[in-house]
Design a protein around this motif. Structure first.
Motif, PDB file in Angstrom:
ATOM      1  N   UNK A   2       0.808  -1.224   0.000  1.00 49.03           N
ATOM      2  CA  UNK A   2       0.000   0.000   0.000  1.00 49.03           C
ATOM      3  C   UNK A   2       0.841   1.273   0.000  1.00 49.03           C
ATOM      4  N   UNK A   3       1.839   1.341   0.867  1.00 45.25           N
ATOM      5  CA  UNK A   3       2.610   2.579   0.996  1.00 45.25           C
ATOM      6  C   UNK A   3       3.360   2.899  -0.301  1.00 45.25           C
ATOM      7  N   UNK A   4       3.986   1.883  -0.890  1.00 41.17           N
ATOM      8  CA  UNK A   4       4.721   2.141  -2.122  1.00 41.17           C
ATOM      9  C   UNK A   4       3.771   2.456  -3.262  1.00 41.17           C
ATOM     10  N   UNK A   5       2.633   1.768  -3.330  1.00 42.25           N
ATOM     11  CA  UNK A   5       1.683   2.044  -4.408  1.00 42.25           C
ATOM     12  C   UNK A   5       1.184   3.488  -4.344  1.00 42.25           C
ATOM     13  N   UNK A   6       0.908   3.981  -3.139  1.00 40.52           N
ATOM     14  CA  UNK A   6       0.466   5.372  -3.010  1.00 40.52           C
ATOM     15  C   UNK A   6       1.551   6.333  -3.474  1.00 40.52           C
ATOM     16  N   UNK A  11      11.448   7.220  -0.556  1.00 40.00           N
ATOM     17  CA  UNK A  11      11.562   5.902  -1.193  1.00 40.00           C
ATOM     18  C   UNK A  11      12.335   4.951  -0.284  1.00 40.00           C
ATOM     19  N   UNK A  12      13.411   5.472   0.333  1.00 37.54           N
ATOM     20  CA  UNK A  12      14.218   4.641   1.236  1.00 37.54           C
ATOM     21  C   UNK A  12      13.434   4.240   2.480  1.00 37.54           C
ATOM     22  N   UNK A  29      -0.706   8.045   3.106  1.00 39.15           N
ATOM     23  CA  UNK A  29       0.402   7.195   3.548  1.00 39.15           C
ATOM     24  C   UNK A  29       0.546   7.278   5.059  1.00 39.15           C
ATOM     25  N   UNK A  30       0.902   6.163   5.675  1.00 44.01           N
ATOM     26  CA  UNK A  30       1.113   6.099   7.114  1.00 44.01           C
ATOM     27  C   UNK A  30       2.489   5.483   7.367  1.00 44.01           C
TER      28      UNK A  30
END
Length: 400
Positions: free
Chosen positions: A11-15, A129-130, A190-191
């Motif tokens: 989820x986080x990367x997709x957002x 990203x990191x 994002x969380x």
């Protein structure tokens, strides 16, 4: 490839990926709209050059500030604030253009604000990203972001041209403002756990402490001593390439084909990085720049349009491999609370040399000839691309 695409299921990367891809589409569209808007007010390339130069200088000048902000505050928040301000900037530009109230100096001012905000945004983006991707997935994460960015870079200008012809450039700026709204919405959802932050040193203390941390790594020091040369060479090519295409190849259409081939090569390079793990990423990064040497030499001769376009495709592929492998290495090996500053130093040095390349391309070609300048730069780029991986500090860096 399947492993890389599985990242999009997180989820986080997709957002992050989705929001930045939509926003990148708007950015790719608006440059075309800006070009036609400026030329519609003043039929002078100098006017367009003024707007783009001011935007470029403002972005370069704000990278260091963006690096400090990205390491001292919530990166997600910095990105949201930057996107919100750029959304407002583009909305104002759209309103002025649609109502016929825009002037060249309005666009210069708004371009400066936009460029400065973009410089604040990018270091936080690299740092985020990191935070989102696991260390072992950073190459794949950067590759996915790079592929989508290059695809919209190809599609954006064509879509913008249609909108400019049918509705006018103001509506492209309005669409760009809308893409920032999408990016803001994605970031807001994002969380993330925030990194521990060092506070209380002041701006210049933070800049110097980040430099000490980044330059503590020998591979970073050595690489950063060479990379700006490649930016300089690419900038000179950007200035001299169109002139050679106009006088020795087939003109504007041929130059467009060469640029399209370069962009397509970048997409291929990103796809390659999704499938192949670079076990020695800095060796791969340096080898990627050999393509630029080939392109410079091909244009210096010059070869016919087909071989030059093929060289551009190879150069674009190598450029993408370099950027993905280098960024993943920085994100993996520089401590998390210094990543944004580390990339800001690299981008500042690179952009300064890009500006120098733009400025010196004319005088150098007048003194040594366009072919002579490009051949000399081809030799320097090739030599440094081969030399850098042979250095122990670079060769010893391994993935994982």
């Amino acid at each position: 490839m399947r492993s890389a695409l599985a990242l999009l299921g997180k989820r986080q990367f997709f957002l992050l990926w989705g929001g930045q891809t939509v926003s990148a589409l708007g950015d790719a569209m608006v440059i075309t709209a800006l070009t036609f808007a400026v030329l519609g007010m003043s039929d002078s390339p100098g006017s367009l050059g003024l707007v783009l130069t001011v935007m470029h200088v403002a972005r370069t000048g704000s990278y260091l500030v963006g690096g400090v902000l990205g390491d001292r505050f919530s990166r997600r928040l910095v990105m949201i604030v930057s996107d919100s301000a750029r959304m407002l900037t583009q909305a104002v530009a759209a309103l002025l253009l649609i109502t016929g109230q825009a002037t060249l100096w309005w666009l210069v001012l708004l371009g400066a604000v936009y460029g400065g905000l973009a410089g604040l945004f990018r270091p936080s983006s690299a740092g985020l990203v990191a935070q989102v991707a696991e260390p072992g997935r950073l190459q794949e994460a950067n590759a996915l972001l790079g592929v989508s960015r290059e695809v919209v870079t190809i599609a954006g200008p064509a879509l913008a041209a249609v909108l400019v012809v049918t509705t006018g450039p103001g509506w492209v700026f309005a669409a760009d403002a809308g893409t920032f709204a999408v990016g803001i919405a994605a970031l807001s959802r994002m969380r993330l756990d925030e990194l521990p932050i060092e506070r209380g040193g002041g701006f210049w203390h933070d800049v110097s402490s980040g430099l000490r941390e980044a330059f503590r790594h020998s591979w970073y020091r050595v690489s950063l001593s060479v990379q700006p040369l490649w930016n300089f060479a690419n900038a000179v090519f950007t200035v001299l390439g169109p002139a050679i295409a106009l006088h020795s190849l087939g003109g504007v259409l041929d130059w467009g084909l060469i640029n399209t081939a370069g962009a397509a090569g970048a997409v291929v390079g990103g796809m390659l990085a999704l499938k192949v793990v670079f076990r020695r990423p800095l060796v791969a990064a340096s080898a990627g720049r050999l393509g630029l040497g080939v392109l410079l030499a091909a244009m210096a001769v010059p070869l016919s349009t087909g071989p030059v376009a093929a060289a551009a495709l190879v150069s674009g592929l190598g450029w993408a491999v370099h950027d993905i492998a280098w960024m993943a290495t920085v994100q993996r090996r520089i401590p998390g609370n210094a990543v944004s500053r580390a990339v800001s130093y690299e981008w500042t040095a690179g952009q300064l040399m890009t500006t120098a390349g733009f400025a010196l391309a004319g005088p150098l070609s007048a003194a040594f000839g366009m072919s002579g300048v490009l051949l000399a730069l081809a030799g320097l780029v090739t030599a440094t691309s081969l030399l850098l991986p042979a250095l122990p500090a670079v060769f010893s860096v391994k993935d994982g």
